[in-house]
Write a protein that holds these residues in place. Structure first.
Motif, PDB file in Angstrom:
ATOM      1  N   PHE A 142      45.403  41.533  26.625  1.00  0.00           N
ATOM      2  CA  PHE A 142      45.399  42.362  27.826  1.00  0.00           C
ATOM      3  C   PHE A 142      43.956  42.635  28.233  1.00  0.00           C
ATOM      4  N   ALA A 143      43.782  42.884  29.514  1.00  0.00           N
ATOM      5  CA  ALA A 143      42.469  43.213  30.067  1.00  0.00           C
ATOM      6  C   ALA A 143      42.591  44.524  30.832  1.00  0.00           C
ATOM      7  N   VAL A 144      41.479  45.260  30.883  1.00  0.00           N
ATOM      8  CA  VAL A 144      41.427  46.530  31.590  1.00  0.00           C
ATOM      9  C   VAL A 144      40.372  46.411  32.687  1.00  0.00           C
ATOM     10  N   MET A 145      40.717  46.807  33.909  1.00  0.00           N
ATOM     11  CA  MET A 145      39.776  46.713  35.006  1.00  0.00           C
ATOM     12  C   MET A 145      39.908  47.944  35.884  1.00  0.00           C
ATOM     13  N   THR A 146      38.930  48.156  36.729  1.00  0.00           N
ATOM     14  CA  THR A 146      38.991  49.227  37.719  1.00  0.00           C
ATOM     15  C   THR A 146      39.276  48.645  39.088  1.00  0.00           C
ATOM     16  N   GLY A 147      40.025  49.375  39.875  1.00  0.00           N
ATOM     17  CA  GLY A 147      40.312  48.932  41.233  1.00  0.00           C
ATOM     18  C   GLY A 147      39.157  49.154  42.178  1.00  0.00           C
ATOM     19  N   ARG A 148      38.108  49.820  41.682  1.00  0.00           N
ATOM     20  CA  ARG A 148      36.916  50.062  42.497  1.00  0.00           C
ATOM     21  C   ARG A 148      35.710  49.475  41.779  1.00  0.00           C
ATOM     22  N   PRO A 149      35.457  48.154  41.947  1.00  0.00           N
ATOM     23  CA  PRO A 149      34.350  47.520  41.245  1.00  0.00           C
ATOM     24  C   PRO A 149      33.044  48.259  41.471  1.00  0.00           C
ATOM     25  N   MET A 150      32.229  48.364  40.401  1.00  0.00           N
ATOM     26  CA  MET A 150      30.971  49.105  40.474  1.00  0.00           C
ATOM     27  C   MET A 150      30.024  48.498  41.496  1.00  0.00           C
ATOM     28  N   THR A 151      30.170  47.206  41.760  1.00  0.00           N
ATOM     29  CA  THR A 151      29.272  46.535  42.701  1.00  0.00           C
ATOM     30  C   THR A 151      29.626  46.838  44.151  1.00  0.00           C
ATOM     31  N   GLY A 152      30.830  47.405  44.373  1.00  0.00           N
ATOM     32  CA  GLY A 152      31.254  47.692  45.739  1.00  0.00           C
ATOM     33  C   GLY A 152      31.823  46.483  46.451  1.00  0.00           C
ATOM     34  N   ARG A 153      32.015  45.372  45.733  1.00  0.00           N
ATOM     35  CA  ARG A 153      32.616  44.192  46.350  1.00  0.00           C
ATOM     36  C   ARG A 153      33.630  43.593  45.387  1.00  0.00           C
ATOM     37  N   THR A 154      34.441  42.662  45.878  1.00  0.00           N
ATOM     38  CA  THR A 154      35.511  42.110  45.068  1.00  0.00           C
ATOM     39  C   THR A 154      34.966  41.234  43.946  1.00  0.00           C
ATOM     40  N   LEU A 155      35.812  40.927  42.981  1.00  0.00           N
ATOM     41  CA  LEU A 155      35.404  40.102  41.844  1.00  0.00           C
ATOM     42  C   LEU A 155      35.267  38.638  42.266  1.00  0.00           C
ATOM     43  N   PRO A 156      34.449  37.871  41.556  1.00  0.00           N
ATOM     44  CA  PRO A 156      34.362  36.423  41.828  1.00  0.00           C
ATOM     45  C   PRO A 156      35.699  35.745  41.536  1.00  0.00           C
ATOM     46  N   ASN A 157      35.917  34.595  42.170  1.00  0.00           N
ATOM     47  CA  ASN A 157      37.191  33.888  42.001  1.00  0.00           C
ATOM     48  C   ASN A 157      37.474  33.519  40.555  1.00  0.00           C
ATOM     49  N   ASP A 158      36.433  33.151  39.784  1.00  0.00           N
ATOM     50  CA  ASP A 158      36.682  32.749  38.398  1.00  0.00           C
ATOM     51  C   ASP A 158      37.169  33.916  37.548  1.00  0.00           C
ATOM     52  N   GLN A 159      36.730  35.138  37.884  1.00  0.00           N
ATOM     53  CA  GLN A 159      37.211  36.296  37.144  1.00  0.00           C
ATOM     54  C   GLN A 159      38.664  36.608  37.500  1.00  0.00           C
ATOM     55  N   TRP A 160      39.042  36.434  38.768  1.00  0.00           N
ATOM     56  CA  TRP A 160      40.444  36.623  39.140  1.00  0.00           C
ATOM     57  C   TRP A 160      41.321  35.603  38.417  1.00  0.00           C
ATOM     58  N   ARG A 161      40.856  34.360  38.301  1.00  0.00           N
ATOM     59  CA  ARG A 161      41.638  33.334  37.584  1.00  0.00           C
ATOM     60  C   ARG A 161      41.773  33.686  36.107  1.00  0.00           C
ATOM     61  N   ALA A 162      40.710  34.225  35.530  1.00  0.00           N
ATOM     62  CA  ALA A 162      40.776  34.629  34.119  1.00  0.00           C
ATOM     63  C   ALA A 162      41.779  35.768  33.929  1.00  0.00           C
ATOM     64  N   LEU A 163      41.753  36.730  34.835  1.00  0.00           N
ATOM     65  CA  LEU A 163      42.697  37.842  34.744  1.00  0.00           C
ATOM     66  C   LEU A 163      44.140  37.367  34.917  1.00  0.00           C
ATOM     67  N   ALA A 164      44.341  36.463  35.865  1.00  0.00           N
ATOM     68  CA  ALA A 164      45.687  35.964  36.134  1.00  0.00           C
ATOM     69  C   ALA A 164      46.261  35.219  34.935  1.00  0.00           C
ATOM     70  N   GLY A 165      45.396  34.686  34.073  1.00  0.00           N
ATOM     71  CA  GLY A 165      45.854  33.923  32.923  1.00  0.00           C
ATOM     72  C   GLY A 165      46.165  34.758  31.696  1.00  0.00           C
ATOM     73  N   LEU A 166      45.856  36.048  31.732  1.00  0.00           N
ATOM     74  CA  LEU A 166      46.136  36.919  30.595  1.00  0.00           C
ATOM     75  C   LEU A 166      47.574  37.423  30.634  1.00  0.00           C
ATOM     76  N   ASP A 167      48.079  37.850  29.479  1.00  0.00           N
ATOM     77  CA  ASP A 167      49.451  38.345  29.426  1.00  0.00           C
ATOM     78  C   ASP A 167      49.621  39.624  30.242  1.00  0.00           C
ATOM     79  N   THR A 168      48.686  40.566  30.075  1.00  0.00           N
ATOM     80  CA  THR A 168      48.823  41.889  30.688  1.00  0.00           C
ATOM     81  C   THR A 168      47.501  42.318  31.310  1.00  0.00           C
ATOM     82  N   VAL A 169      47.548  42.889  32.489  1.00  0.00           N
ATOM     83  CA  VAL A 169      46.372  43.448  33.162  1.00  0.00           C
ATOM     84  C   VAL A 169      46.655  44.919  33.454  1.00  0.00           C
TER      85      VAL A 169
END
Length: 433
Positions: A142-169
């Protein structure tokens, strides 16, 4: 006060005031100053002696609050004044709590600082809801993330793909980013019918759970008006969860939490008593239709009081709040003129001109006194610390498709009522319908 002070970054736990650690509780009561966040339990603050200065620096979506730099400078200043400062944070200081930033600022200023861990909502809210983040055959990652990225912008595409591949977010602070979460995870390969569970007010008596699927996440948040604080769990473990899995608890008249399973008594002796299901409840259900412009008193400025006020404002009532302190939300309503905030403890004269009374302080004895005073004036009073006291209860409510569904339990257990309300919602508002 002279000499070098010290700052303790203390995790207050996920909401239930009993979930703070023994060390955290001891330091809290030995402090000169407590600088606390919005999501810290009102009870923890109310229990402190008047000699301890309490400063609310809580951040809330959509309203002004001290900047992180302001908070850092405040902590440094008070430490240099020789004060014992507890920086009280919801959950754990190092899980989306900016504890590392505050520690670094204090160390760079030459101030003594110590971190006291706390139970995070990551484990507290999910465990109380009866959901296991790891489960054989369903979730080993499982991975833990915030809905409000500290950078103020969305995550890179490769990070979204990594999250999508985990069992639980698991997503903190994600309700305002529900559409982005839904869109990006589906685009990264996560199935739209992936189960999702939203846990609001985790570990509190007001905890509620909402089931949906990833493709309907944004619609669910909007249609059911799900607000903060909410944990979003995405994955098959959410699909395995059932409403009966919740660790139900409710406060008794003394303010302590009553675990229903611990109170079950059995007897093999025959009984002549009428079965409970056949006894009249003594309750008279009704819906108030005309509170617009009428005065209602809410005694108590914590999160429970704020919820009462929010609903009263929705129906146009003239709300008066009496409390020495108030949440950031209540303070905003006071500044805008929507609420009349009397900055002080309850007095009987506050009841004058009211049609309804809500006793929502942290002290059950005060709430009982308010109810007694209200009864003498012929006023209906709701007692938040004991749902079996007072003259009326506030039910769990569902509004959908022109229907207003209200659910109350005979024994006055609000969480049981909310659980049934959620089951009704699942049948009336099916995900994907």
């Amino acid at each position: 006060m002279t000499g070098q002070g010290k700052v303790w970054l203390v995790g207050a736990g996920p909401g239930d005031p009993e979930l703070i650690t023994r060390k955290g509780h001891r330091l809290l009561h030995a402090a000169d100053v407590v600088v606390h966040d919005r999501l810290v339990s009102d009870t923890l603050i109310a229990e402190l002696p008047p000699s301890i200065e309490c400063i609310d620096v809580g951040k809330a979506p959509g309203r002004s609050s001290p900047s992180q730099r302001d908070i850092n400078e405040m902590l440094v200043r008070m430490a240099r004044q020789g004060k014992r400062v507890v920086r009280l944070k919801g959950g754990d200081p190092y899980i989306f709590g900016r504890g590392a930033e505050e520690r670094q600022a204090l160390l760079e200023a030459g101030c003594a600082v110590e971190v006291v861990p706390g139970i995070s909502a990551l484990t507290g809210a999910t465990a109380t809801a009866g959901l296991s983040l790891t489960r054989r055959g369903l979730s080993s990652t499982f991975a833990v993330m915030t809905g409000r990225p500290m950078t103020g912008r969305t995550l890179p595409n490769d990070q979204w793909r990594a999250l999508a591949g985990l069992d639980t977010v698991v997503v903190f602070m994600g309700v305002s980013a529900a559409l982005e979460l839904q869109t990006e995870l589906v685009a990264a390969g996560r199935a739209p019918d992936t189960p999702v569970l939203l846990i609001n007010d985790g570990t509190l008596p007001t905890q509620s759970t909402h089931r949906t699927v990833l493709g309907q996440l944004d619609a669910t948040v909007r249609e059911q008006s799900i607000g903060y604080p909410t944990i979003i769990v995405i994955g098959e473990v959410a699909g395995a969860w059932k409403p009966g899995d919740e660790d139900l608890a409710s406060p008794d008249a003394s303010g302590f939490v009553r675990r229903d399973a611990d109170l079950q008594l059995s007897s093999s002796e025959p009984s002549d008593e009428v079965p409970e299901s056949r006894k009249p409840s003594g309750l008279y259900p009704m819906t108030l239709t005309n509170l617009a412009g009428r005065r209602a008193l809410v005694a108590g400025g914590g999160r429970v009081g704020a919820r009462k006020v929010r609903r009263l404002l929705d129906v146009g009532a003239r709300v008066v709040v009496c409390s020495p302190t108030a949440t950031s939300e209540l303070q905003d309503w006071s500044r805008s003129g929507e609420v009349d905030w009397i900055r002080g403890r309850y007095r009987p004269d506050h009841l004058q001109g009211c049609c309804l009374v809500f006793a929502a302080t942290n002290d059950h004895r005060i709430n009982v006194k308010i109810a007694q005073d209200a009864a003498e004036l012929g006023l209906f009073c709701n007692v938040a610390t004991d749902t079996t006291s007072g003259d009326f209860r506030v039910p769990a409510v569902l509004e959908t498709d022109g229907l207003l569904v209200s659910v109350s339990s005979v024994e006055g257990d609000p969480r049981r009522a909310r659980r049934l309300r959620d089951r009704i919602r699942e049948n009336l508002v099916a995900p994907g319908a």
